[in-house]
Design a protein around this motif. Structure first.
Motif, PDB file in Angstrom:
ATOM      1  N   GLY A  53      -6.549   6.675  -3.806  1.00  0.00           N
ATOM      2  CA  GLY A  53      -5.227   6.403  -4.378  1.00  0.00           C
ATOM      3  C   GLY A  53      -4.288   7.542  -4.042  1.00  0.00           C
ATOM      4  N   PRO A  54      -3.003   7.432  -4.423  1.00  0.00           N
ATOM      5  CA  PRO A  54      -2.020   8.470  -4.089  1.00  0.00           C
ATOM      6  C   PRO A  54      -2.396   9.867  -4.590  1.00  0.00           C
ATOM      7  N   LEU A  55      -2.906   9.948  -5.829  1.00  0.00           N
ATOM      8  CA  LEU A  55      -3.264  11.251  -6.393  1.00  0.00           C
ATOM      9  C   LEU A  55      -4.421  11.871  -5.613  1.00  0.00           C
ATOM     10  N   ASP A  56      -5.420  11.045  -5.280  1.00  0.00           N
ATOM     11  CA  ASP A  56      -6.566  11.505  -4.492  1.00  0.00           C
ATOM     12  C   ASP A  56      -6.106  12.018  -3.127  1.00  0.00           C
ATOM     13  N   CYS A  57      -5.164  11.288  -2.529  1.00  0.00           N
ATOM     14  CA  CYS A  57      -4.609  11.674  -1.222  1.00  0.00           C
ATOM     15  C   CYS A  57      -3.904  13.029  -1.323  1.00  0.00           C
TER      16      CYS A  57
ATOM     17  N   ILE B  72       3.700  13.382  12.715  1.00  0.00           N
ATOM     18  CA  ILE B  72       3.379  14.728  12.193  1.00  0.00           C
ATOM     19  C   ILE B  72       2.579  14.618  10.892  1.00  0.00           C
ATOM     20  N   GLN B  73       3.023  13.734   9.996  1.00  0.00           N
ATOM     21  CA  GLN B  73       2.393  13.649   8.674  1.00  0.00           C
ATOM     22  C   GLN B  73       1.027  12.962   8.679  1.00  0.00           C
ATOM     23  N   THR B  74       0.767  12.125   9.677  1.00  0.00           N
ATOM     24  CA  THR B  74      -0.514  11.394   9.695  1.00  0.00           C
ATOM     25  C   THR B  74      -1.488  11.937  10.749  1.00  0.00           C
ATOM     26  N   ALA B  75      -1.093  13.009  11.452  1.00  0.00           N
ATOM     27  CA  ALA B  75      -1.981  13.583  12.479  1.00  0.00           C
ATOM     28  C   ALA B  75      -3.262  14.111  11.828  1.00  0.00           C
ATOM     29  N   PRO B  76      -4.454  13.706  12.338  1.00  0.00           N
ATOM     30  CA  PRO B  76      -5.705  14.168  11.726  1.00  0.00           C
ATOM     31  C   PRO B  76      -5.955  15.669  11.923  1.00  0.00           C
ATOM     32  N   ASP B  77      -5.402  16.226  13.028  1.00  0.00           N
ATOM     33  CA  ASP B  77      -5.600  17.652  13.325  1.00  0.00           C
ATOM     34  C   ASP B  77      -4.505  18.468  12.639  1.00  0.00           C
ATOM     35  N   LYS B  78      -4.891  19.297  11.652  1.00  0.00           N
ATOM     36  CA  LYS B  78      -3.874  20.030  10.890  1.00  0.00           C
ATOM     37  C   LYS B  78      -3.181  21.132  11.693  1.00  0.00           C
TER      38      LYS B  78
ATOM     39  N   ARG C 243       0.852  -1.192   0.000  1.00  0.00           N
ATOM     40  CA  ARG C 243       0.000   0.000   0.000  1.00  0.00           C
ATOM     41  C   ARG C 243       0.893   1.251   0.000  1.00  0.00           C
ATOM     42  N   GLY C 244       0.580   2.202  -0.868  1.00  0.00           N
ATOM     43  CA  GLY C 244       1.384   3.434  -0.945  1.00  0.00           C
ATOM     44  C   GLY C 244       2.650   3.281  -1.758  1.00  0.00           C
ATOM     45  N   ALA C 245       2.832   2.110  -2.414  1.00  0.00           N
ATOM     46  CA  ALA C 245       4.081   1.864  -3.147  1.00  0.00           C
ATOM     47  C   ALA C 245       4.218   2.738  -4.393  1.00  0.00           C
ATOM     48  N   THR C 246       3.085   3.139  -4.978  1.00  0.00           N
ATOM     49  CA  THR C 246       3.140   3.952  -6.209  1.00  0.00           C
ATOM     50  C   THR C 246       3.872   5.264  -5.952  1.00  0.00           C
ATOM     51  N   SER C 247       3.437   5.983  -4.902  1.00  0.00           N
ATOM     52  CA  SER C 247       4.101   7.263  -4.595  1.00  0.00           C
ATOM     53  C   SER C 247       5.534   7.021  -4.149  1.00  0.00           C
ATOM     54  N   SER C 248       5.748   5.877  -3.509  1.00  0.00           N
ATOM     55  CA  SER C 248       7.087   5.537  -3.047  1.00  0.00           C
ATOM     56  C   SER C 248       8.030   5.305  -4.227  1.00  0.00           C
ATOM     57  N   PHE C 249       7.542   4.589  -5.264  1.00  0.00           N
ATOM     58  CA  PHE C 249       8.354   4.354  -6.462  1.00  0.00           C
ATOM     59  C   PHE C 249       8.778   5.667  -7.095  1.00  0.00           C
ATOM     60  N   VAL C 250       7.800   6.574  -7.264  1.00  0.00           N
ATOM     61  CA  VAL C 250       8.093   7.869  -7.877  1.00  0.00           C
ATOM     62  C   VAL C 250       9.063   8.660  -7.001  1.00  0.00           C
ATOM     63  N   GLY C 251       8.714   8.771  -5.711  1.00  0.00           N
ATOM     64  CA  GLY C 251       9.525   9.561  -4.776  1.00  0.00           C
ATOM     65  C   GLY C 251      10.921   9.011  -4.606  1.00  0.00           C
ATOM     66  N   VAL C 252      11.028   7.702  -4.334  1.00  0.00           N
ATOM     67  CA  VAL C 252      12.337   7.112  -4.042  1.00  0.00           C
ATOM     68  C   VAL C 252      13.218   7.052  -5.289  1.00  0.00           C
TER      69      VAL C 252
ATOM     70  N   PRO D 235       6.800  15.377   0.369  1.00  0.00           N
ATOM     71  CA  PRO D 235       5.441  15.168  -0.155  1.00  0.00           C
ATOM     72  C   PRO D 235       5.148  13.709  -0.496  1.00  0.00           C
ATOM     73  N   SER D 236       6.140  13.006  -1.091  1.00  0.00           N
ATOM     74  CA  SER D 236       5.891  11.615  -1.490  1.00  0.00           C
ATOM     75  C   SER D 236       5.743  10.724  -0.256  1.00  0.00           C
ATOM     76  N   GLU D 237       6.504  11.021   0.812  1.00  0.00           N
ATOM     77  CA  GLU D 237       6.377  10.217   2.038  1.00  0.00           C
ATOM     78  C   GLU D 237       5.091  10.534   2.787  1.00  0.00           C
ATOM     79  N   LEU D 238       4.650  11.789   2.730  1.00  0.00           N
ATOM     80  CA  LEU D 238       3.376  12.149   3.362  1.00  0.00           C
ATOM     81  C   LEU D 238       2.240  11.341   2.733  1.00  0.00           C
ATOM     82  N   VAL D 239       2.206  11.293   1.403  1.00  0.00           N
ATOM     83  CA  VAL D 239       1.172  10.517   0.690  1.00  0.00           C
ATOM     84  C   VAL D 239       1.316   9.036   1.018  1.00  0.00           C
ATOM     85  N   LYS D 240       2.546   8.524   0.974  1.00  0.00           N
ATOM     86  CA  LYS D 240       2.811   7.113   1.275  1.00  0.00           C
ATOM     87  C   LYS D 240       2.336   6.739   2.676  1.00  0.00           C
ATOM     88  N   CYS D 241       2.701   7.562   3.670  1.00  0.00           N
ATOM     89  CA  CYS D 241       2.330   7.273   5.064  1.00  0.00           C
ATOM     90  C   CYS D 241       0.813   7.309   5.257  1.00  0.00           C
TER      91      CYS D 241
END
Length: 303
Positions: free
Chosen positions: A150-154, A241-247, A67-76, A125-131
């Motif tokens: 999906g990653p783009l929606d996220c 920090i990246q997955t906290a629901p409260d912005k 899960r989240g590998a698509t953004s990870s492939f691009v980012g990494v 940004p890519s890790e935020l989406v991945k996480c």
């Protein structure tokens, strides 16, 4: 000529990044879930990495581990291309005029830290989406209605709800992690590689590709273990920090770690240590072997 070599170094780095994701992403998913859930005051608590892996396989199958590998492939892939390219180029600039095979910390550390700092702007940004993708599985506390397709929606939902700065949430923590971590990684890699080649040259007159691959596996693997041992608490803070629901929640990694330490002790600051170390050796060994092999095939000399 120099530009051609530079382009080849970036290409070799990109291939190293692809090898990292294929080998390491399942371990990374387990690490992120442990960091998210085992540091929260309430919610699911996984006993260990194996328990978390079993839960993912039971509820989502192998797909859940990627899960989240698509953004990870691009980012990494981009991140790795830049990191190895910048590291090689900066090292050559700093080493100019110095004819020595011995690893020099005054060259390795700034080259690696500079490369790490630069890539953090792509990685964040890519890790935020991945996480966010990784923590929303069946076991997640994320409500059904706020899950991403999906990653783009996220990425789009993050920008819509939090603005452009939202996609860079955890940027300072990522920069710290990458600058410090890569300085440690390349220092260990260069020293282990140098001393292993020194020993093997004395033992074997025939220095073949199999020996080079063995050296790459050991030096890359140990470098990866050193990287994560040094910066895992920063990585835990970044995930929180990246997955906290409260912005409006804090983005200061030291405040986050202080609150985790008060709630879960030192163990909480090192959440996900097992799968991280298990992943670090094969993923970084794969990256280094692929990088060195690609450079050899592209005709770049690696001292």
């Amino acid at each position: 000529m120099g530009d051609t070599v530079a382009y080849k170094e970036y290409l070799a780095g990109l291939l190293g990044g692809v090898a990292t994701v294929i080998t390491g992403h399942p371990f990374d998913t387990v690490k992120v879930k442990l960091q998210k859930h085992n540091t929260e005051a309430h919610g699911i608590k996984y006993r260990n990495g194996l328990h978390c892996t079993t839960r993912i396989l039971q509820t989502e199958g192998v797909k859940g581990l990627y899960r989240g590998a698509t953004s990870s492939f691009v980012g990494v892939a981009f991140e790795s291309s830049l990191l190895f390219g910048i590291y090689s180029q900066t090292k050559q600039s700093l080493q100019r005029g110095v004819d020595s095979d011995l690893p020099m910390p005054q060259v390795i550390i700034p080259s690696a830290a500079y490369g790490g700092a630069i890539i953090s702007f792509i990685l964040c940004p890519s890790e935020l989406v991945k996480c966010r993708m990784q923590v929303q599985g069946t076991d997640s506390l994320v409500p059904k209605f706020s899950r991403y397709n999906g990653p783009l929606d996220c990425a789009l939902q993050t920008v819509k709800n939090e603005g452009v700065s939202g996609i860079f949430r955890g940027g300072f923590t990522t920069l710290l992690r990458e600058a410090i971590g890569n300085a440690v990684f390349f220092s260990v890699y260069e020293y282990v590689r140098y001393h292993m080649h020194l020993q093997l040259k004395a033992s074997f007159s025939d220095h073949n590709s199999l020996i080079d691959m063995g050296v790459g596996i050991v030096s890359g693997g140990l470098g990866g273990v050193a990287f994560w041992s040094a910066v895992l608490p920063l990585d835990v803070a970044k995930t929180v920090i990246q997955t906290a629901p409260d912005k409006s929640s804090t983005r200061n990694p030291f405040q986050v770690l202080n609150s985790i330490y008060r709630r879960a002790g030192l163990k909480g600051c090192y959440a996900g240590l097992g799968p991280t170390i298990l992943r670090a050796f094969p993923a970084n060994a794969a990256a280094i072997v692929t990088w060195e092999l690609a450079m050899k095939m592209l005709g770049i000399r690696h001292d």
